[in-house]
Design a protein around this motif. Structure first.
Motif, PDB file in Angstrom:
ATOM      1  N   THR A  37     -31.187 -46.841-118.299  1.00 44.56           N
ATOM      2  CA  THR A  37     -31.350 -46.530-116.859  1.00 44.56           C
ATOM      3  C   THR A  37     -32.575 -45.897-117.043  1.00 44.56           C
ATOM      4  N   ASP A  38     -33.675 -45.942-115.611  1.00 50.17           N
ATOM      5  CA  ASP A  38     -34.793 -45.616-115.719  1.00 50.17           C
ATOM      6  C   ASP A  38     -35.020 -43.995-115.824  1.00 50.17           C
ATOM      7  N   SER A  39     -34.113 -43.433-115.274  1.00 46.10           N
ATOM      8  CA  SER A  39     -34.218 -42.015-115.119  1.00 46.10           C
ATOM      9  C   SER A  39     -34.620 -40.863-116.742  1.00 46.10           C
ATOM     10  N   LYS A  40     -36.133 -40.152-116.195  1.00 44.43           N
ATOM     11  CA  LYS A  40     -35.890 -39.550-117.758  1.00 44.43           C
ATOM     12  C   LYS A  40     -36.680 -37.953-116.835  1.00 44.43           C
ATOM     13  N   ILE A  41     -37.022 -37.146-117.675  1.00 42.62           N
ATOM     14  CA  ILE A  41     -37.035 -36.119-117.099  1.00 42.62           C
ATOM     15  C   ILE A  41     -38.944 -36.399-117.335  1.00 42.62           C
ATOM     16  N   VAL A  42     -39.719 -36.069-116.231  1.00 45.72           N
ATOM     17  CA  VAL A  42     -41.005 -36.188-116.436  1.00 45.72           C
ATOM     18  C   VAL A  42     -41.819 -34.358-117.449  1.00 45.72           C
ATOM     19  N   GLY A  43     -42.356 -35.145-118.131  1.00 46.21           N
ATOM     20  CA  GLY A  43     -42.766 -33.132-118.963  1.00 46.21           C
ATOM     21  C   GLY A  43     -42.013 -32.600-119.542  1.00 46.21           C
ATOM     22  N   ALA A  44     -41.073 -33.233-120.286  1.00 48.22           N
ATOM     23  CA  ALA A  44     -40.123 -32.800-120.922  1.00 48.22           C
ATOM     24  C   ALA A  44     -40.769 -31.357-121.674  1.00 48.22           C
ATOM     25  N   ASP A  45     -42.433 -31.643-122.081  1.00 47.76           N
ATOM     26  CA  ASP A  45     -42.458 -30.729-123.216  1.00 47.76           C
ATOM     27  C   ASP A  45     -43.162 -29.554-122.401  1.00 47.76           C
ATOM     28  N   VAL A  46     -43.110 -29.409-120.690  1.00 47.72           N
ATOM     29  CA  VAL A  46     -43.865 -28.380-120.248  1.00 47.72           C
ATOM     30  C   VAL A  46     -42.672 -27.568-119.297  1.00 47.72           C
ATOM     31  N   PRO A  47     -42.985 -26.139-120.120  1.00 43.88           N
ATOM     32  CA  PRO A  47     -41.345 -25.515-118.537  1.00 43.88           C
ATOM     33  C   PRO A  47     -41.306 -25.833-117.347  1.00 43.88           C
ATOM     34  N   ILE A  48     -40.388 -26.272-116.934  1.00 48.47           N
ATOM     35  CA  ILE A  48     -40.790 -25.984-115.258  1.00 48.47           C
ATOM     36  C   ILE A  48     -39.463 -25.197-115.374  1.00 48.47           C
ATOM     37  N   THR A  49     -38.908 -24.754-113.939  1.00 47.26           N
ATOM     38  CA  THR A  49     -37.819 -23.302-113.047  1.00 47.26           C
ATOM     39  C   THR A  49     -37.142 -23.901-112.057  1.00 47.26           C
ATOM     40  N   SER A  50     -38.724 -24.013-111.152  1.00 43.53           N
ATOM     41  CA  SER A  50     -37.967 -24.832-110.146  1.00 43.53           C
ATOM     42  C   SER A  50     -37.899 -25.795-109.471  1.00 43.53           C
ATOM     43  N   GLU A  51     -38.405 -27.034-109.860  1.00 45.59           N
ATOM     44  CA  GLU A  51     -37.936 -28.336-110.375  1.00 45.59           C
ATOM     45  C   GLU A  51     -38.219 -28.825-111.415  1.00 45.59           C
ATOM     46  N   ILE A  52     -37.976 -30.109-111.292  1.00 49.80           N
ATOM     47  CA  ILE A  52     -37.414 -30.834-112.274  1.00 49.80           C
ATOM     48  C   ILE A  52     -38.105 -32.496-111.543  1.00 49.80           C
ATOM     49  N   PHE A  53     -38.604 -32.926-112.203  1.00 46.19           N
ATOM     50  CA  PHE A  53     -39.011 -34.266-111.663  1.00 46.19           C
ATOM     51  C   PHE A  53     -38.616 -35.426-112.656  1.00 46.19           C
ATOM     52  N   ILE A  54     -37.270 -36.945-112.046  1.00 49.85           N
ATOM     53  CA  ILE A  54     -37.413 -37.115-112.761  1.00 49.85           C
ATOM     54  C   ILE A  54     -37.540 -38.594-112.133  1.00 49.85           C
ATOM     55  N   ARG A  55     -37.748 -39.683-113.022  1.00 45.87           N
ATOM     56  CA  ARG A  55     -38.395 -41.316-113.112  1.00 45.87           C
ATOM     57  C   ARG A  55     -37.302 -42.081-113.016  1.00 45.87           C
ATOM     58  N   GLU A  56     -36.609 -42.173-111.383  1.00 42.13           N
ATOM     59  CA  GLU A  56     -36.046 -43.280-111.288  1.00 42.13           C
ATOM     60  C   GLU A  56     -36.474 -44.712-109.836  1.00 42.13           C
ATOM     61  N   GLY A  57     -35.778 -45.858-110.841  1.00 43.18           N
ATOM     62  CA  GLY A  57     -36.168 -47.029-110.030  1.00 43.18           C
ATOM     63  C   GLY A  57     -37.650 -46.704-109.670  1.00 43.18           C
ATOM     64  N   GLY A  58     -38.908 -46.707-110.527  1.00 38.77           N
ATOM     65  CA  GLY A  58     -40.059 -47.265-110.878  1.00 38.77           C
ATOM     66  C   GLY A  58     -41.620 -45.929-110.000  1.00 38.77           C
ATOM     67  N   TRP A  59     -39.953 -44.693-109.068  1.00 32.09           N
ATOM     68  CA  TRP A  59     -40.459 -43.428-108.299  1.00 32.09           C
ATOM     69  C   TRP A  59     -40.335 -42.520-109.606  1.00 32.09           C
ATOM     70  N   LEU A  60     -40.708 -41.291-109.063  1.00 29.11           N
ATOM     71  CA  LEU A  60     -41.122 -40.449-109.905  1.00 29.11           C
ATOM     72  C   LEU A  60     -39.986 -38.851-108.391  1.00 29.11           C
TER      73      LEU A  60
END
Length: 246
Positions: free
Chosen positions: A130-153
């Motif tokens: 899968t291309d899906s992965k949390i971006v910035g996993a070392d940065v605390p995020i609370t209100s939103e997360i970005f995942i990598r999906e099909g070449g897009w964030l």
């Protein structure tokens, strides 16, 4: 730095276990545990999740290897390769519902065992790619997360996450009727979420409390989906419900 492939062996023949461990170690694998009883294996595997499980079908005790495989499939997604003295159509039909990732028929050679393991690992990796992965996993995020999906964030608002399912080294997010599969452990994902909003209700499930429509001692309902509540999690769930009600 490359890490060794971790394998857990479930086999009640001591001599065979030692032989298999020696072969795998020489070939560069890490045998992280050898278990001989199905009854205790599931909880131990959950605490030390391997990359692959070598599982003898015929185990002494009340449960056999098929029983254990069924139990493992309910909570995690790990390649399972059966060790068996039987072969042919009958044994395949007997375990077809488990969808094992391979068979090693006794007696076997070192070469055939390594080949079966490598084929199982490659096939599993390919089918779960899968291309899906949390971006910035070392940065605390609370209100939103970005995942990598099909070449897009793709931005996912945490308030829109309905529930989370842990499955081995993968985590599934359920958002507005869609499933996103991440190559992150549930622990990594939960660290990015508001602690007071998400509650673990089962060893495999975490729910967004604001999305819960109804609950009982055995299940939580989010829209039309019922999510199981583990016996040891119900009291904590009630406490969180009370906090939201105050």
């Amino acid at each position: 730095m490359n890490t060794k492939t971790k394998i857990i062996l479930v086999e009640d023949n001591v001599n065979l276990s030692e032989n298999v461990k020696e072969i795998l170690t020489i070939q560069g694998y890490e045998v992280s545990d050898i278990l001989n009883k199905a009854e205790e294996a599931c909880s131990k595997i959950e605490k030390n999740i391997p990359d692959l499980i070598l599982l003898d079908i015929q185990l002494s005790g009340k449960k056999n290897g098929i029983d254990l495989a069924e139990e493992l499939r309910e909570t995690m997604n790990i390649p399972i390769v059966f060790l068996t003295s039987s072969s042919g159509k009958d044994i395949v039909q007997k375990v077809s519902h488990i969808k094992p990732d391979g068979f090693i028929t006794k007696p076997f050679t070192a070469e055939s065992m390594i080949t079966s393991i490598e084929l199982a690992l490659q096939s599993f990796k390919k089918s779960h790619k899968t291309d899906s992965k949390i971006v910035g996993a070392d940065v605390p995020i609370t209100s939103e997360i970005f995942i990598r999906e099909g070449g897009w964030l793709k931005k996912i608002l945490t308030k829109d996450i309905e529930w989370i399912k842990a499955e081995g080294s993968y985590t599934h997010l359920y958002v507005k009727g869609k499933q996103y599969t991440l190559r992150n452990t549930v622990k990594e994902v939960v660290q990015k979420l508001p602690e007071n909003q998400f509650t673990r209700i089962h060893k495999s499930y975490i729910v967004n409390m604001k999305k819960v429509d109804a609950l009982s001692a055995s299940a939580v309902k989010i829209e039309e989906t019922e999510i199981p509540v583990g016996r040891n999690y119900y009291q904590a769930l009630l406490k969180n419900i009370n906090k939201l009600s105050n």
